[in-house]
Scaffold this motif. Structure first.
Motif, PDB file in Angstrom:
ATOM      1  N   ARG A  65      -7.873   2.520  -2.616  1.00 61.98           N
ATOM      2  CA  ARG A  65      -6.819   1.536  -2.838  1.00 61.98           C
ATOM      3  C   ARG A  65      -5.650   2.213  -3.547  1.00 61.98           C
ATOM      4  NH1 ARG A  65      -7.923  -4.557  -4.792  1.00 61.98           N
ATOM      5  NH2 ARG A  65      -8.678  -4.502  -2.626  1.00 61.98           N
TER       6      ARG A  65
ATOM      7  N   ASP B  26      -5.210  -0.963   1.119  1.00 58.43           N
ATOM      8  CA  ASP B  26      -6.527  -0.346   1.221  1.00 58.43           C
ATOM      9  C   ASP B  26      -6.530   0.616   2.400  1.00 58.43           C
ATOM     10  OD1 ASP B  26      -7.726  -1.549  -0.962  1.00 58.43           O
ATOM     11  OD2 ASP B  26      -8.333  -3.321   0.164  1.00 58.43           O
TER      12      ASP B  26
ATOM     13  N   GLY C 289      -3.202  -7.687   3.125  1.00 59.10           N
ATOM     14  CA  GLY C 289      -3.950  -8.887   3.459  1.00 59.10           C
ATOM     15  C   GLY C 289      -4.927  -8.731   4.604  1.00 59.10           C
TER      16      GLY C 289
ATOM     17  N   SER D 192      -7.503  -6.277   4.709  1.00 58.80           N
ATOM     18  CA  SER D 192      -8.694  -5.494   4.354  1.00 58.80           C
ATOM     19  C   SER D 192      -9.843  -6.364   3.874  1.00 58.80           C
ATOM     20  CB  SER D 192      -8.340  -4.470   3.274  1.00 58.80           C
ATOM     21  OG  SER D 192      -7.907  -5.134   2.082  1.00 58.80           O
ATOM     22  N   GLY D 193      -9.710  -7.684   4.038  1.00 57.16           N
ATOM     23  CA  GLY D 193     -10.750  -8.594   3.572  1.00 57.16           C
ATOM     24  C   GLY D 193     -10.395  -9.295   2.277  1.00 57.16           C
ATOM     25  N   GLU D 194      -9.235  -8.967   1.732  1.00 55.10           N
ATOM     26  CA  GLU D 194      -8.769  -9.564   0.480  1.00 55.10           C
ATOM     27  C   GLU D 194      -7.276  -9.825   0.594  1.00 55.10           C
ATOM     28  OE1 GLU D 194      -8.281  -8.194  -4.224  1.00 55.10           O
ATOM     29  OE2 GLU D 194      -9.737  -7.186  -2.933  1.00 55.10           O
ATOM     30  N   ASP D 195      -6.858 -11.026   0.215  1.00 54.59           N
ATOM     31  CA  ASP D 195      -5.445 -11.365   0.290  1.00 54.59           C
ATOM     32  C   ASP D 195      -4.636 -10.458  -0.632  1.00 54.59           C
ATOM     33  OD1 ASP D 195      -3.224 -12.756   1.161  1.00 54.59           O
ATOM     34  OD2 ASP D 195      -3.393 -14.300  -0.385  1.00 54.59           O
ATOM     35  N   ASN D 196      -3.453 -10.077  -0.162  1.00 55.83           N
ATOM     36  CA  ASN D 196      -2.602  -9.240  -1.016  1.00 55.83           C
ATOM     37  C   ASN D 196      -1.996 -10.084  -2.139  1.00 55.83           C
ATOM     38  OD1 ASN D 196      -0.919 -10.386   1.197  1.00 55.83           O
ATOM     39  ND2 ASN D 196       0.746  -9.353   0.116  1.00 55.83           N
TER      40      ASN D 196
ATOM     41  N   LYS E 117      -5.228 -17.659   7.192  1.00 51.90           N
ATOM     42  CA  LYS E 117      -4.826 -16.805   6.069  1.00 51.90           C
ATOM     43  C   LYS E 117      -3.650 -17.406   5.307  1.00 51.90           C
ATOM     44  CE  LYS E 117      -4.759 -12.302   6.695  1.00 51.90           C
ATOM     45  NZ  LYS E 117      -4.588 -10.969   7.308  1.00 51.90           N
TER      46      LYS E 117
END
Length: 321
Positions: free
Chosen positions: A38, A48, A98, A100-104, A198
């Motif tokens: 990261r 990421d 947003g 990679s599996g996690e919201d930015n 999303k």
């Protein structure tokens, strides 16, 4: 440069653009070991990066950019990474904000013309990772970003040796219209669902920026670009976004050897997405237009795709010059 003559000859049952596109997106599998890193961006947000490595130590790296709502684990990313790793070149698959599996962290995220994050990854690869030869490869949206990055700047680092753009919607207005046609309804609706889901997460974090009425008004991809992409990223509306971010207008200024591979049966592309005139007038621009391949569906033998083989061949040919 003269238009390159493609040698792609897929099996008969994969000559259908719809079949090759769906198979490549939903069925193909590629196994590869990746290590995630990261990095923090100048605005405090993060990216990421998924790394995979050659067995031998190398100063060569390919940076891979995915398409709309893709990620670093998509087979068109891992397939290229695996082939380049086997040929002595490290690979980094970039997950857009947003993806990679996690919201930015910020309300804004990524779009077809957001070249700043690619610039940050290249700087990281040069200054921190110490790579001296870098290649770029993008699929679809990621391909448009790469071409725009190369054409809008006069200060591309000398370490960037070559680029490959596959299934690139270099005329976004035309591709947006194509995606809204009945033949592409399956793709359109799938993209829209992912994007809206999303956006609902973002609404929970930024309720003052996105009302329920605005969210409910999104019925098409153009609606999404009007409601979110344009407003979040400083464009007047969706059309302004398409016009300003299309890489087609930047192709004449590209000075880095770049190969475009766009299949003639790609239903996502409009006629303007086959830049014959631009390729013929720019000695650094190479264009291949295979009859088959659909959208990123260049199926070939032993689970190594034609565009992946051509990417490796192209980088090797540029290195020899």
């Amino acid at each position: 440069m003269p238009i390159l003559e493609p040698t792609y000859k897929p099996p008969f049952y994969f000559r259908n653009g719809f079949v090759s596109t769906v198979y490549s997106g939903l069925i193909r599998r590629v196994s590869i070991k990746q290590e995630r890193e990261r990095i923090t961006l100048k605005d405090g947000d993060f990216l990421d990066l998924d790394w995979s490595f050659s067995k031998e130590k190398t100063d060569k790296l390919i940076i891979l950019l995915h398409g709309l709502e893709g990620n670093g684990q998509r087979p068109y990313m891992t397939g290229t990474a695996k082939l380049f790793n086997k040929n002595g070149i490290d690979a980094v698959s970039v997950n857009f904000r947003g993806c990679s599996g996690e919201d930015n962290l910020n309300y804004y995220s990524y779009h077809s013309g957001a070249t700043e994050d690619l610039e940050a990854v290249i700087e990281h690869a040069i200054s921190v990772k110490k790579y001296s030869k870098i290649y770029l490869k993008g699929i679809s949206l990621g391909a448009n970003i790469i071409l725009k990055y190369l054409g809008e700047r006069n200060n591309v680092p000398s370490q960037v040796n070559a680029a490959i753009a596959v299934s690139v919607p270099c005329y976004l207005t035309g591709s947006a219209k194509a995606l809204h046609t009945p033949k592409n309804k399956l793709y359109h609706d799938r993209f829209l669902k992912h994007l809206v889901d999303k956006l609902k997460v973002k609404q929970n974090r930024f309720p003052e920026l996105l009302t329920d009425d605005a969210l409910d008004s999104i019925k098409t991809l153009t609606d999404f670009d009007n409601v979110y992409t344009a407003k979040a990223h400083g464009f007047e509306d969706a059309l302004d976004y398409y016009v300003r971010c299309s890489s087609l207008q930047f192709l004449p200024n590209i000075k880095t050897p770049s190969l475009i591979i766009n299949a003639l049966n790609d239903s996502f592309l409009s006629p303007e997405c086959y830049p014959v005139k631009e390729a013929k007038s720019n000695s650094n621009l190479y264009l291949e237009m295979p009859d088959y391949g659909g959208h990123a569906g260049f199926i070939d033998k032993k689970n190594v795709y034609y565009n992946e083989k051509r990417a490796l061949e192209f980088t090797k040919s540029i290195d020899l010059k």
